[in-house]
Design a protein around this motif. Structure first.
Motif, PDB file in Angstrom:
ATOM      1  N   CYS A 227      -0.294   2.636  -0.931  1.00 48.32           N
ATOM      2  CA  CYS A 227      -1.380   3.580  -1.149  1.00 48.32           C
ATOM      3  C   CYS A 227      -0.884   4.903  -1.715  1.00 48.32           C
ATOM      4  CB  CYS A 227      -2.113   3.828   0.181  1.00 48.32           C
ATOM      5  SG  CYS A 227      -3.568   4.870   0.052  1.00 48.32           S
ATOM      6  N   MET A 228       0.225   5.406  -1.167  1.00 49.27           N
ATOM      7  CA  MET A 228       0.676   6.738  -1.529  1.00 49.27           C
ATOM      8  C   MET A 228       2.085   6.776  -2.111  1.00 49.27           C
ATOM      9  SD  MET A 228      -1.932   8.442  -0.795  1.00 49.27           S
ATOM     10  CE  MET A 228      -3.399   8.330   0.226  1.00 49.27           C
ATOM     11  N   GLY A 229       2.833   5.690  -1.998  1.00 50.76           N
ATOM     12  CA  GLY A 229       4.182   5.677  -2.512  1.00 50.76           C
ATOM     13  C   GLY A 229       5.125   6.566  -1.744  1.00 50.76           C
ATOM     14  N   ILE A 230       4.903   6.726  -0.420  1.00 52.66           N
ATOM     15  CA  ILE A 230       5.708   7.685   0.333  1.00 52.66           C
ATOM     16  C   ILE A 230       6.177   7.113   1.656  1.00 52.66           C
ATOM     17  CG2 ILE A 230       4.690   9.748  -0.672  1.00 52.66           C
ATOM     18  CD1 ILE A 230       2.761   9.844   1.602  1.00 52.66           C
ATOM     19  N   ALA A 231       6.294   5.788   1.770  1.00 51.60           N
ATOM     20  CA  ALA A 231       6.637   5.200   3.064  1.00 51.60           C
ATOM     21  C   ALA A 231       8.056   5.515   3.498  1.00 51.60           C
ATOM     22  CB  ALA A 231       6.438   3.691   3.019  1.00 51.60           C
ATOM     23  N   SER A 232       8.916   5.925   2.581  1.00 50.49           N
ATOM     24  CA  SER A 232      10.316   6.126   2.930  1.00 50.49           C
ATOM     25  C   SER A 232      10.615   7.520   3.456  1.00 50.49           C
ATOM     26  CB  SER A 232      11.196   5.872   1.697  1.00 50.49           C
ATOM     27  OG  SER A 232      10.866   6.768   0.667  1.00 50.49           O
ATOM     28  N   VAL A 233       9.598   8.379   3.537  1.00 49.58           N
ATOM     29  CA  VAL A 233       9.828   9.734   3.994  1.00 49.58           C
ATOM     30  C   VAL A 233       8.882  10.052   5.133  1.00 49.58           C
ATOM     31  CG1 VAL A 233      10.647  10.528   1.764  1.00 49.58           C
ATOM     32  CG2 VAL A 233       8.222  10.640   2.264  1.00 49.58           C
ATOM     33  N   ARG A 234       9.245  11.088   5.917  1.00 49.90           N
ATOM     34  CA  ARG A 234       8.410  11.460   7.048  1.00 49.90           C
ATOM     35  C   ARG A 234       7.254  12.351   6.619  1.00 49.90           C
ATOM     36  NH1 ARG A 234       9.086   7.881  10.081  1.00 49.90           N
ATOM     37  NH2 ARG A 234       8.011   9.101  11.644  1.00 49.90           N
ATOM     38  N   SER A 235       7.524  13.280   5.702  1.00 46.60           N
ATOM     39  CA  SER A 235       6.509  14.268   5.383  1.00 46.60           C
ATOM     40  C   SER A 235       6.745  14.801   3.974  1.00 46.60           C
ATOM     41  CB  SER A 235       6.547  15.413   6.393  1.00 46.60           C
ATOM     42  OG  SER A 235       5.626  16.425   6.052  1.00 46.60           O
ATOM     43  N   VAL A 236       5.823  14.558   3.071  1.00 45.04           N
ATOM     44  CA  VAL A 236       5.922  15.079   1.712  1.00 45.04           C
ATOM     45  C   VAL A 236       4.527  15.125   1.115  1.00 45.04           C
ATOM     46  CG1 VAL A 236       6.288  12.806   0.656  1.00 45.04           C
ATOM     47  CG2 VAL A 236       7.097  14.859  -0.516  1.00 45.04           C
ATOM     48  N   GLU A 237       4.262  16.163   0.344  1.00 47.79           N
ATOM     49  CA  GLU A 237       2.968  16.258  -0.320  1.00 47.79           C
ATOM     50  C   GLU A 237       2.979  15.427  -1.584  1.00 47.79           C
ATOM     51  OE1 GLU A 237       2.160  20.400  -0.806  1.00 47.79           O
ATOM     52  OE2 GLU A 237       1.392  20.603   1.234  1.00 47.79           O
ATOM     53  N   SER A 238       1.885  14.727  -1.822  1.00 56.61           N
ATOM     54  CA  SER A 238       1.806  13.829  -2.965  1.00 56.61           C
ATOM     55  C   SER A 238       0.381  13.809  -3.488  1.00 56.61           C
ATOM     56  CB  SER A 238       2.221  12.407  -2.551  1.00 56.61           C
ATOM     57  OG  SER A 238       2.019  11.495  -3.594  1.00 56.61           O
ATOM     58  N   ASP A 239       0.229  13.957  -4.791  1.00 54.91           N
ATOM     59  CA  ASP A 239      -1.103  13.871  -5.388  1.00 54.91           C
ATOM     60  C   ASP A 239      -1.631  12.446  -5.323  1.00 54.91           C
ATOM     61  OD1 ASP A 239      -1.366  16.540  -6.062  1.00 54.91           O
ATOM     62  OD2 ASP A 239      -0.413  16.274  -8.007  1.00 54.91           O
ATOM     63  N   ILE A 240      -2.937  12.326  -5.299  1.00 53.24           N
ATOM     64  CA  ILE A 240      -3.599  11.034  -5.448  1.00 53.24           C
ATOM     65  C   ILE A 240      -4.066  10.936  -6.894  1.00 53.24           C
ATOM     66  CG2 ILE A 240      -5.600   9.653  -4.782  1.00 53.24           C
ATOM     67  CD1 ILE A 240      -5.374  10.916  -1.999  1.00 53.24           C
ATOM     68  N   VAL A 241      -3.542   9.985  -7.603  1.00 60.49           N
ATOM     69  CA  VAL A 241      -3.854   9.838  -9.023  1.00 60.49           C
ATOM     70  C   VAL A 241      -4.465   8.458  -9.257  1.00 60.49           C
ATOM     71  CG1 VAL A 241      -2.975   9.856 -11.368  1.00 60.49           C
ATOM     72  CG2 VAL A 241      -1.951  11.366  -9.644  1.00 60.49           C
ATOM     73  N   LEU A 242      -5.726   8.434  -9.596  1.00 61.82           N
ATOM     74  CA  LEU A 242      -6.411   7.178  -9.892  1.00 61.82           C
ATOM     75  C   LEU A 242      -6.500   7.019 -11.407  1.00 61.82           C
ATOM     76  CD1 LEU A 242      -9.337   7.386  -7.306  1.00 61.82           C
ATOM     77  CD2 LEU A 242      -7.203   6.110  -7.103  1.00 61.82           C
ATOM     78  N   PRO A 243      -6.060   5.879 -11.942  1.00 63.42           N
ATOM     79  CA  PRO A 243      -6.109   5.673 -13.389  1.00 63.42           C
ATOM     80  C   PRO A 243      -7.542   5.760 -13.920  1.00 63.42           C
ATOM     81  CG  PRO A 243      -4.747   4.001 -12.320  1.00 63.42           C
ATOM     82  CD  PRO A 243      -5.464   4.745 -11.228  1.00 63.42           C
ATOM     83  N   ALA A 244      -7.650   6.119 -15.185  1.00 64.30           N
ATOM     84  CA  ALA A 244      -8.967   6.243 -15.806  1.00 64.30           C
ATOM     85  C   ALA A 244      -9.740   4.938 -15.744  1.00 64.30           C
ATOM     86  CB  ALA A 244      -8.809   6.694 -17.265  1.00 64.30           C
ATOM     87  N   ARG A 245      -9.020   3.822 -15.829  1.00 64.00           N
ATOM     88  CA  ARG A 245      -9.707   2.525 -15.782  1.00 64.00           C
ATOM     89  C   ARG A 245     -10.356   2.288 -14.425  1.00 64.00           C
ATOM     90  NH1 ARG A 245      -7.276  -1.076 -12.743  1.00 64.00           N
ATOM     91  NH2 ARG A 245      -5.067  -0.843 -12.185  1.00 64.00           N
ATOM     92  N   VAL A 246      -9.726   2.802 -13.358  1.00 67.95           N
ATOM     93  CA  VAL A 246     -10.293   2.647 -12.021  1.00 67.95           C
ATOM     94  C   VAL A 246     -11.570   3.467 -11.896  1.00 67.95           C
ATOM     95  CG1 VAL A 246      -9.910   3.132  -9.564  1.00 67.95           C
ATOM     96  CG2 VAL A 246      -8.086   2.094 -10.938  1.00 67.95           C
TER      97      VAL A 246
END
Length: 237
Positions: free
Chosen positions: A29-48
């Motif tokens: 979902c977020m591409g961040i499972a390997s870290v405890r805490s990091v800010e990450s944008d949610i980017v949905l492709p134009a096709r979605v």
């Protein structure tokens, strides 16, 4: 693999089903499972966005765009502000039962599905809030998806799910709920009786309204999470 504890209710069954795949879900979902805490944008492709609009109307695109904007604009805010913003945002979505909304008894929607279709039940609210806060850099150590028995609903006790936030280990958690819009400490929610809670790291038996007791072991049937994971990023393919 046997369940880690005796399961005597749907609440317990669902909680045990969820343990092992939560971290994988976060990765997808977020591409961040390997870290405890990091800010990450949610980017949905134009096709979605286009596919969501085609299926559910212009409102679907607007809601998904607003979700992206919410997360992007809340980076760097105090955690209390992040909790409030995310809770308020998702609580504008109408509550709809799985049977009415999806035509089945149990369906755990992705945040994208929930927003695009403009409806969800308590599991969907809690899951969407959880991953939104993870994207905003709130440590998964502070977040638990919590199964409770909720009193005074229509008017009997019912299985219910909320998101709980622990500012520090062992602290009285705050409750993010779709039933009551205000975020309150669990001690001020006597209508909720905790049963199980979980996040990407573990499963806990409820202990009063505090931290609870960690449970070791695997999970049983994980079909709900497996189905959810399979749909992540492919909702409109």
């Amino acid at each position: 693999m046997p369940d880690p504890v005796p399961v005597t209710s749907r609440l317990g069954q669902l909680a045990c089903q969820s343990l092992q795949l939560l971290l994988l879900l976060a990765a997808l979902c977020m591409g961040i499972a390997s870290v405890r805490s990091v800010e990450s944008d949610i980017v949905l492709p134009a096709r979605v966005l286009a596919a969501a609009e085609l299926k559910y109307g212009a409102g679907a695109r607007e809601r998904l765009a607003a979700w992206q904007q919410l997360v992007g604009s809340a980076h760097g805010r105090l955690e209390a502000d992040k909790l409030r913003l995310v809770n308020d945002f998702f609580n504008t979505i109408p509550f709809v039962s799985d049977l009415e909304h999806w035509g089945r008894e149990d369906y755990w929607a992705t945040p994208t599905e929930m927003l695009a279709s403009n409806g969800g039940d308590c599991e969907d609210f809690s899951i969407a809030k959880y991953f939104s806060l993870v994207a905003l850099g709130v440590s998964i150590d502070k977040l638990r998806i919590t199964y409770v028995k909720a009193r005074d609903i229509n008017p009997v006790s019912q299985a219910h799910m909320v998101l709980t936030y622990y500012a520090t280990p062992g602290a009285m958690p705050l409750v993010l709920d779709n039933l009551i819009p205000e975020i309150k400490p669990a001690s001020q929610r006597p209508d909720l009786t905790p049963v199980y809670s979980f996040n990407g790291d573990g499963l806990w038996l409820a202990k009063a309204r505090g931290d609870g007791k960690a449970v070791k072991g695997g999970s049983g049937n994980i079909s709900l999470w497996r189905g959810l994971i399979a749909r992540m990023g492919k909702e409109f393919d």
